[in-house]
Design an enzyme around this catalytic site. Structure first.
Site, PDB file in Angstrom:
ATOM      1  N   GLU A 147       0.642  -0.624  -0.143  1.00  0.00           N
ATOM      2  CA  GLU A 147      -0.085  -0.102  -0.280  1.00  0.00           C
ATOM      3  C   GLU A 147       1.197   1.129  -0.334  1.00  0.00           C
ATOM      4  O   GLU A 147       1.047   1.799   1.006  1.00  0.00           O
ATOM      5  CB  GLU A 147      -1.398  -0.567   1.236  1.00  0.00           C
ATOM      6  CG  GLU A 147      -2.213  -1.552   1.149  1.00  0.00           C
ATOM      7  CD  GLU A 147      -3.019  -0.548   2.089  1.00  0.00           C
ATOM      8  OE1 GLU A 147      -2.960  -0.336   3.078  1.00  0.00           O
ATOM      9  OE2 GLU A 147      -4.045  -2.025   1.649  1.00  0.00           O
ATOM     10  N   GLU A 303      -6.528  -7.913  -0.300  1.00  0.00           N
ATOM     11  CA  GLU A 303      -6.338  -8.157   0.989  1.00  0.00           C
ATOM     12  C   GLU A 303      -7.977  -7.465   1.602  1.00  0.00           C
ATOM     13  O   GLU A 303      -8.773  -6.463   0.510  1.00  0.00           O
ATOM     14  CB  GLU A 303      -5.911  -7.089   1.990  1.00  0.00           C
ATOM     15  CG  GLU A 303      -4.137  -7.103   1.688  1.00  0.00           C
ATOM     16  CD  GLU A 303      -4.191  -5.644   2.579  1.00  0.00           C
ATOM     17  OE1 GLU A 303      -4.626  -5.815   3.819  1.00  0.00           O
ATOM     18  OE2 GLU A 303      -2.837  -5.868   2.549  1.00  0.00           O
TER      19      GLU A 303
HETATM   20  C1  GAL Z   1      -3.972  -2.908   5.165  1.00  0.00           C
HETATM   21  C2  GAL Z   1      -2.456  -3.336   5.522  1.00  0.00           C
HETATM   22  C3  GAL Z   1      -2.771  -4.548   5.993  1.00  0.00           C
HETATM   23  C4  GAL Z   1      -3.249  -4.851   7.162  1.00  0.00           C
HETATM   24  C5  GAL Z   1      -4.578  -4.166   6.779  1.00  0.00           C
HETATM   25  C6  GAL Z   1      -5.171  -3.983   7.946  1.00  0.00           C
HETATM   26  O1  GAL Z   1      -4.341  -1.280   4.705  1.00  0.00           O
HETATM   27  O2  GAL Z   1      -2.065  -3.250   3.751  1.00  0.00           O
HETATM   28  O3  GAL Z   1      -1.586  -5.038   6.383  1.00  0.00           O
HETATM   29  O4  GAL Z   1      -2.927  -3.314   8.283  1.00  0.00           O
HETATM   30  O5  GAL Z   1      -4.502  -2.509   5.932  1.00  0.00           O
HETATM   31  O6  GAL Z   1      -7.027  -4.248   8.127  1.00  0.00           O
END
Ligand code: GAL
Length: 662
Positions: A147, A303
């Site tokens: 990110e 994710e």
């Molecule tokens: C994302 C990030 C992850 C984790 C996740 C939690 O923004 O890439 O590493 O922190 O959020 O929701």
């Protein structure tokens, strides 16, 4: 050739666990059908505990274990957070806020995107990792950083200032040109040397808006430069391995339209906002935007969460079935990978209350049972991979307009960019038609309807393309503050009527923003808020006018026959029903149909179709409270059974029907 498949997995952080847990992990990954995990994202300090001292034994073991288990790695180059030794040695590489204060290490992304010393060390660890795992049987793709720019996109330090000046010299060529673009005759801001130019640090009063905008453009580019540098090195060492990074398209900071062509495959992260009762519509928007970034090709959901996150004020757990439904929604809109943050819930650290595929409760849990169920469903749906969607409507989304529209010293602080984007998207979602979210470089001729919510910065070129498209028979919907300024934020010759002036058939004389909380009545008995403007008809018809407020009798919504096509203009912030009515009329006029007739379907039924060489797949997701009955013939890959004639879908359930041809 491998059979097509939907990738399924998560961020995997084995460094947080004892080796004895790893074997259980691999066995559980097999049980759930996991086929890809993102490894090593935050492991720089584990891999290089002191400058130039490397420790790869643990990652070797993890990679070998994954290979033995048949699980592939989306291997990170570990640059998402530099180790503490780095910040101690190079405190000047820490990010700086606009007031000149430095941020401290202790969280993540503790670096300035333009720092040359960060870049040097990041490339060093990248090279080490790439050389070590090049040719490893588990290596499927590279995950650059994480990110990028999420916490540190805007850095105001001296290194950023120097890089900003170089970027400006490239953009403008001469100080004269920069002075013109920035309008520095205003408030006596003319620059006579490049060295005088700074990032928009805190000032006495309003800073120069074009300087702000250029700094955002530069910052997006500086973050992209990090990606490019690390990607190029990975490509040099392993030319055959695809490279990506995880984007966050619902964030403000980066202009992903310029990023998208640089990624081998578009990968995005999406988290539901728990306080949004219609989060599934925002999810659809981000999925359609992800597909837009991918140019219509399949993309990866890198994710999302199995249940609650840890970073919202109140972290609401997902209800039974919700995680499977969310996942299938992404697939319905073009995702060929469903991945989570993260594999196993952390026992410590800031994210220990974040859900995972293996929750703290272990495998005797709702989450694990649903993970296994999802793995089975995605496995059956392998044939859906590589299929695509057709869309007849394009919705224009523009990060630069988002940045610029919400600047200070504007007519109303209540004008928010996403507010209209989401309102218009929602109205389209409710008609059941498929939308593609596109950039303002879009060629509208491939669509029947183009929807332009508050596209504040628009140049003559997009206005010309829209004019031509409409005069040749296309339809357009435009909302207030579209095309108001050019790329330098200058108001053009048509005054407040903006760049779309010709095809709107109206002239805007003066803005009349409303007071906080004020509503005005319209003659269709609806209420509008936030924004009104003095509109004069110049060929258009008034569909709705104000009954009261500052402009009684003045048009609030207009429709103009321009050439063979039609343009609707919304000059105020209409309520949900009225936006819905106007969009329905536009969709009908444009002759756009949903994938199946929606008249019989209850509200809240989401329907898309993906098709390609392997066949045609109807996705049905019931977000409503009533059972949906739809006509479908074929095999439901979710329930794993044949469907003949009518399919009844209970509330909260999803079906993916491989349609019988002919
Ligand atoms: C994302 C990030 C992850 C984790 C996740 C939690 O923004 O890439 O590493 O922190 O959020 O929701």
């Amino acid at each position: 050739m491998k059979a097509p498949r939907i990738r399924f997995g998560a961020d995997y952080n084995p460094e947080q666990w004892d080796r004895t847990v790893w074997a259980q992990d691999f066995a559980l990954m097999n049980e759930a059908g996991v086929n890809l995990v993102s490894v090593g994202i935050f492991s720089w300090a584990e891999l290089e505990p002191c400058t130039g001292e490397y420790r790869f034994d643990w990652l070797d073991e993890v990679m070998d274990g994954l290979a033995a288990a048949g699980v592939m790695a989306n291997l990170a180059n570990a640059t998402a957070n530099p180790p503490p030794w780095f910040s101690a040695c190079y405190p000047d590489a820490l990010p700086m806020l606009s007031d000149g204060s430095r941020l401290w290490p202790g969280a993540r992304q503790a670096f300035c995107p333009s720092s040359p010393v960060y870049r040097k060390h990041a490339l060093r660890i990248t090279r080490k990792i790439a050389e070590r795992y090049s040719g490893h049987p588990a290596l499927e793709m590279w995950h650059v950083s994480n990110e990028i720019g999420n916490h540190n996109a805007l850095c105001y330090c001296d290194a950023s200032a120097a890089a900003f000046r170089t970027w400006l010299e490239d953009r403008y060529g001469s100080l004269e040109e920069l002075n013109r673009a920035w309008g520095t005759t205003f408030w006596g801001q003319r620059y006579s040397e490049w060295e005088q130019i700074l990032p928009p640090r805190q000032t006495t009063s309003f800073g120069n808006p074009t300087q702000d905008l250029d700094f955002r453009r530069f910052s997006s580019e500086a973050c992209l430069e990090i990606y490019r540098a690390e990607r190029d090195l990975l490509r040099e060492i392993t030319p055959e391995i695809p490279i990506t990074t995880n984007l966050t398209p619902n964030h403000l900071e980066l202009d992903y339209w310029s990023w998208a062509p640089e990624l081998d495959t578009i990968a995005v992260d999406h988290y539901l906002k728990a306080n949004d009762p219609d989060g599934h519509i925002e999810l659809s928007f981000v999925a359609d935007l992800s597909r837009g970034l991918a140019g219509g090709a399949p993309w990866m959901l890198m994710e999302h969460s199995t249940s609650a996150v840890n970073w919202q004020p109140r972290n609401i757990a997902k209800r039974p079935g919700e995680m499977v439904r969310n996942s299938l929604q992404h697939v319905a809109r073009g995702a060929d990978a469903i991945m989570f943050f993260q594999w196993r819930a952390s026992r410590f650290g800031a994210e220990k209350y974040h859900s995972a595929m293996v929750p703290h409760a272990g495998t005797d849990s709702k989450i694990w049972r649903e993970v296994v169920e999802l793995g089975e469903v995605l496995d059956r749906m392998g044939e859906v991979a590589n299929t695509t969607l057709d869309a007849d409507v394009a919705l224009v989304f523009d990060w630069e307009s988002w940045w610029a529209l919400e600047a200070r010293s504007h007519p109303s602080a209540d004008v928010r960019y996403l507010d209209r984007v989401h309102a218009l998207y929602r109205a389209l979602w409710e008609t059941g038609i498929t939308v593609e979210v596109v950039s303002q470089n879009v060629d509208p001729s491939g669509y029947r309807l183009i929807v332009i919510p508050s596209l504040y910065i628009a140049d003559a070129e997009i206005a010309d393309r829209v004019n031509q498209f409409v005069s040749a028979g296309g339809c357009a919907v435009v909302t207030y503050l579209s095309g108001t300024v050019d790329e330098n934020l200058h108001i053009g010759a048509p005054g407040l009527s903006g760049a779309f002036h010709d095809s709107l058939g109206v002239r805007v004389e003066e803005y009349f923003p409303l007071r906080e909380g004020e509503e005005v009545a319209l003659d269709d008995d609806s209420l509008a808020a936030v924004w009104t403007e003095m509109v004069h008809l110049e060929g258009a018809d008034a569909l709705v006018t104000y009954k009261d407020g500052p402009l009684p009798g003045v048009p609030a919504v207009t429709r103009y026959r321009y050439g063979e096509g039609t343009v609707w203009y919304m000059a105020t912030r209409l309520d949900r029903e009225t936006v819905g009515r106007v969009l329905k009329e536009a969709v009908k006029t444009a002759g756009i149909k949903p994938p199946i007739p929606m008249v019989t379907a209850p509200s809240g039924l989401e329907v898309t179709r993906r098709s390609g060489e392997s066949g045609s797949y109807l996705f049905l997701i019931n977000h409503g409270t009533d059972t949906a009955h739809v006509r479908a013939e074929g095999r439901d890959l979710v329930a794993d059974r044949d469907v003949g004639g009518t399919l009844s879908l209970l509330p909260g359930r999803a079906a993916v029907v491989r349609e019988e041809s002919g």
